[in-house]
Design a protein around this motif. Structure first.
Motif, PDB file in Angstrom:
ATOM      1  N   PHE A  25       4.180  -5.728  10.973  1.00  0.00           N
ATOM      2  CA  PHE A  25       4.492  -6.806  10.031  1.00  0.00           C
ATOM      3  C   PHE A  25       5.482  -6.334   8.968  1.00  0.00           C
ATOM      4  O   PHE A  25       6.505  -6.969   8.709  1.00  0.00           O
ATOM      5  CB  PHE A  25       3.186  -7.276   9.374  1.00  0.00           C
ATOM      6  N   VAL A  26       5.207  -5.197   8.347  1.00  0.00           N
ATOM      7  CA  VAL A  26       6.068  -4.660   7.291  1.00  0.00           C
ATOM      8  C   VAL A  26       7.414  -4.236   7.856  1.00  0.00           C
ATOM      9  O   VAL A  26       8.471  -4.516   7.259  1.00  0.00           O
ATOM     10  CB  VAL A  26       5.375  -3.481   6.581  1.00  0.00           C
ATOM     11  N   LEU A  27       7.419  -3.581   8.998  1.00  0.00           N
ATOM     12  CA  LEU A  27       8.678  -3.123   9.591  1.00  0.00           C
ATOM     13  C   LEU A  27       9.584  -4.303   9.928  1.00  0.00           C
ATOM     14  O   LEU A  27      10.812  -4.221   9.772  1.00  0.00           O
ATOM     15  CB  LEU A  27       8.395  -2.296  10.852  1.00  0.00           C
ATOM     16  N   LEU A  43      -1.608   6.914  -3.448  1.00  0.00           N
ATOM     17  CA  LEU A  43      -0.632   7.148  -2.383  1.00  0.00           C
ATOM     18  C   LEU A  43      -0.927   8.409  -1.587  1.00  0.00           C
ATOM     19  O   LEU A  43      -0.364   8.603  -0.497  1.00  0.00           O
ATOM     20  CB  LEU A  43       0.774   7.209  -2.972  1.00  0.00           C
ATOM     21  N   SER A  44      -1.807   9.272  -2.104  1.00  0.00           N
ATOM     22  CA  SER A  44      -2.188  10.474  -1.363  1.00  0.00           C
ATOM     23  C   SER A  44      -3.239  10.169  -0.294  1.00  0.00           C
ATOM     24  O   SER A  44      -3.508  11.003   0.571  1.00  0.00           O
ATOM     25  CB  SER A  44      -2.724  11.538  -2.326  1.00  0.00           C
ATOM     26  N   GLN A  45      -3.816   8.965  -0.341  1.00  0.00           N
ATOM     27  CA  GLN A  45      -4.851   8.586   0.617  1.00  0.00           C
ATOM     28  C   GLN A  45      -4.233   8.154   1.945  1.00  0.00           C
ATOM     29  O   GLN A  45      -3.103   7.667   1.994  1.00  0.00           O
ATOM     30  CB  GLN A  45      -5.690   7.443   0.051  1.00  0.00           C
ATOM     31  N   ILE A  91       0.814  -1.216   0.000  1.00  0.00           N
ATOM     32  CA  ILE A  91       0.000   0.000   0.000  1.00  0.00           C
ATOM     33  C   ILE A  91       0.846   1.264   0.000  1.00  0.00           C
ATOM     34  O   ILE A  91       0.303   2.372  -0.016  1.00  0.00           O
ATOM     35  CB  ILE A  91      -0.957   0.019   1.210  1.00  0.00           C
ATOM     36  N   GLY A  92       2.168   1.114  -0.006  1.00  0.00           N
ATOM     37  CA  GLY A  92       3.044   2.282  -0.034  1.00  0.00           C
ATOM     38  C   GLY A  92       4.229   2.109   0.894  1.00  0.00           C
ATOM     39  O   GLY A  92       4.153   1.391   1.899  1.00  0.00           O
ATOM     40  N   ASP A  93       5.312   2.783   0.582  1.00  0.00           N
ATOM     41  CA  ASP A  93       6.535   2.650   1.373  1.00  0.00           C
ATOM     42  C   ASP A  93       6.395   3.244   2.769  1.00  0.00           C
ATOM     43  O   ASP A  93       7.261   3.019   3.626  1.00  0.00           O
ATOM     44  CB  ASP A  93       7.702   3.336   0.654  1.00  0.00           C
ATOM     45  N   ASP A  94       5.334   4.006   3.009  1.00  0.00           N
ATOM     46  CA  ASP A  94       5.120   4.590   4.335  1.00  0.00           C
ATOM     47  C   ASP A  94       4.307   3.670   5.251  1.00  0.00           C
ATOM     48  O   ASP A  94       3.955   4.065   6.369  1.00  0.00           O
ATOM     49  CB  ASP A  94       4.421   5.947   4.214  1.00  0.00           C
ATOM     50  N   ASP A  95       4.018   2.461   4.821  1.00  0.00           N
ATOM     51  CA  ASP A  95       3.298   1.494   5.656  1.00  0.00           C
ATOM     52  C   ASP A  95       4.086   1.275   6.940  1.00  0.00           C
ATOM     53  O   ASP A  95       5.246   0.847   6.912  1.00  0.00           O
ATOM     54  CB  ASP A  95       3.138   0.172   4.907  1.00  0.00           C
ATOM     55  N   ASP A  96       3.456   1.576   8.072  1.00  0.00           N
ATOM     56  CA  ASP A  96       4.151   1.509   9.360  1.00  0.00           C
ATOM     57  C   ASP A  96       3.688   0.333  10.217  1.00  0.00           C
ATOM     58  O   ASP A  96       3.913   0.314  11.427  1.00  0.00           O
ATOM     59  CB  ASP A  96       3.975   2.820  10.130  1.00  0.00           C
ATOM     60  N   PHE A 100       3.663  -3.536  -6.938  1.00  0.00           N
ATOM     61  CA  PHE A 100       4.211  -2.583  -7.911  1.00  0.00           C
ATOM     62  C   PHE A 100       4.404  -1.183  -7.317  1.00  0.00           C
ATOM     63  O   PHE A 100       5.046  -0.337  -7.929  1.00  0.00           O
ATOM     64  CB  PHE A 100       3.312  -2.509  -9.148  1.00  0.00           C
ATOM     65  N   LEU A 101       3.852  -0.927  -6.125  1.00  0.00           N
ATOM     66  CA  LEU A 101       4.012   0.387  -5.493  1.00  0.00           C
ATOM     67  C   LEU A 101       5.279   0.489  -4.645  1.00  0.00           C
ATOM     68  O   LEU A 101       5.547   1.542  -4.072  1.00  0.00           O
ATOM     69  CB  LEU A 101       2.785   0.712  -4.625  1.00  0.00           C
ATOM     70  N   ILE A 102       6.039  -0.587  -4.567  1.00  0.00           N
ATOM     71  CA  ILE A 102       7.317  -0.492  -3.856  1.00  0.00           C
ATOM     72  C   ILE A 102       8.203   0.523  -4.577  1.00  0.00           C
ATOM     73  O   ILE A 102       8.339   0.495  -5.798  1.00  0.00           O
ATOM     74  CB  ILE A 102       7.994  -1.868  -3.785  1.00  0.00           C
ATOM     75  N   GLY A 103       8.799   1.425  -3.787  1.00  0.00           N
ATOM     76  CA  GLY A 103       9.568   2.508  -4.384  1.00  0.00           C
ATOM     77  C   GLY A 103      10.933   2.709  -3.761  1.00  0.00           C
ATOM     78  O   GLY A 103      11.460   1.830  -3.058  1.00  0.00           O
ATOM     79  N   GLU A 104      11.494   3.882  -4.013  1.00  0.00           N
ATOM     80  CA  GLU A 104      12.863   4.175  -3.595  1.00  0.00           C
ATOM     81  C   GLU A 104      13.029   4.174  -2.082  1.00  0.00           C
ATOM     82  O   GLU A 104      14.091   3.800  -1.574  1.00  0.00           O
ATOM     83  CB  GLU A 104      13.303   5.524  -4.164  1.00  0.00           C
ATOM     84  N   ARG A 105      12.011   4.595  -1.363  1.00  0.00           N
ATOM     85  CA  ARG A 105      12.130   4.592   0.104  1.00  0.00           C
ATOM     86  C   ARG A 105      12.317   3.176   0.631  1.00  0.00           C
ATOM     87  O   ARG A 105      13.164   2.938   1.498  1.00  0.00           O
ATOM     88  CB  ARG A 105      10.891   5.244   0.731  1.00  0.00           C
ATOM     89  N   PHE A 106      11.529   2.252   0.101  1.00  0.00           N
ATOM     90  CA  PHE A 106      11.678   0.848   0.504  1.00  0.00           C
ATOM     91  C   PHE A 106      13.081   0.355   0.169  1.00  0.00           C
ATOM     92  O   PHE A 106      13.718  -0.341   0.972  1.00  0.00           O
ATOM     93  CB  PHE A 106      10.633  -0.014  -0.196  1.00  0.00           C
TER      94      PHE A 106
END
Length: 244
Positions: free
Chosen positions: A55-57, A142-144, A47-52, A82-88
């Motif tokens: 489990f993801v961490l 990702l703005s949601q 759901i985005g690299d900001d998933d906190d 496919f939403l995995i990005g540079e932050r990840f």
């Protein structure tokens, strides 16, 4: 001396046994590899690299430890993450690859793909893929807020399962002519991909030469990886115990 390939783990909180198997794999079978390639769908949904979420961490931290130990780790997007990005990538130490990438494996050029774009007869999926890969769609999603995105992910998974249940088996497999076209365009005789959940090794007639398509397996009752050594390629499976 070996390079390892995995795909389609579909890591999710609802399948803790797969997460445990993945972590065991990283720090056992894969601990001495020359490199590890993850060819998409590492996660059931992203759901985005900001998933906190915890489990993801936890998974991010494990991959970071693995990559920091000295094994180059590469990731190629799947149809679920496919939403995995540079932050990840920065937080885990992985290197992001293009969706079609040619690598040199012990002097053999090899085409790497997730595999979904090879399934050209699944027009319904390809239309959906074009939508969700558009920058505008991704920016809007990702703005949601995270809570909204989590609910969207649940709905998309349910929709995907419903759509796939009604499709013929051959529609959800690769189109042979597309495999040949991609391999010829990249001037390779080896192709490695996942996505179809049909682990196998296939001979490919390239016209002037013979090639091979290697399909990675999805992780469920058993895990799969491809072990590539200078003089041997092995598609390996191993049992995954059920969650207790």
């Amino acid at each position: 001396m070996s390079t390892l390939f995995i795909s389609d783990l579909h890591l999710d909180e609802s399948r803790p046994q797969i997460t445990k198997a993945f972590l065991r794999f990283l720090f056992n079978q894969a601990s001495k590899a020359d490199a590890l390639y993850i060819l998409g769908d590492l996660f059931e949904a992203w759901i985005g690299d900001d998933d906190d979420s915890e489990f993801v961490l936890h998974i991010k931290e494990a991959i970071n430890r693995y990559a920091a130990a000295g094994v180059p780790t590469y990731f190629l997007h799947g149809n679920r993450d496919f939403l995995i990005g540079e932050r990840f990538a920065e937080e885990t130490g992985i290197t992001l690859l293009n969706e079609s990438t040619v690598v040199n494996l012990y002097d053999t050029p090899v085409l790497l793909m997730h595999g979904d774009t090879l399934c050209t007869t699944d027009s319904e999926y390809l239309e959906f893929r074009a939508q969700v890969r558009s920058p505008a769609w991704q920016a809007q999603v990702l703005s949601q807020p995270l809570a909204v995105r989590r609910e969207m992910a649940k709905q998309l998974r349910a929709q995907s399962k419903s759509m796939n249940a009604m499709k013929a088996e051959d529609i959800m497999d690769v189109t042979p002519s597309e495999v040949v076209a991609q391999m010829q365009a990249e001037h390779v005789t080896k192709l490695i991909h996942g996505h179809t959940h049909r682990p196998n090794r296939h001979i490919v007639d390239l016209g002037t030469s013979q090639g091979e398509r290697i399909v990675l397996g999805d992780w469920g009752d058993q895990g799969w990886y491809l072990n590539v050594e200078p003089d041997q390629w092995s598609l390996v499976n191993f049992p995954i115990p059920p969650a207790k």
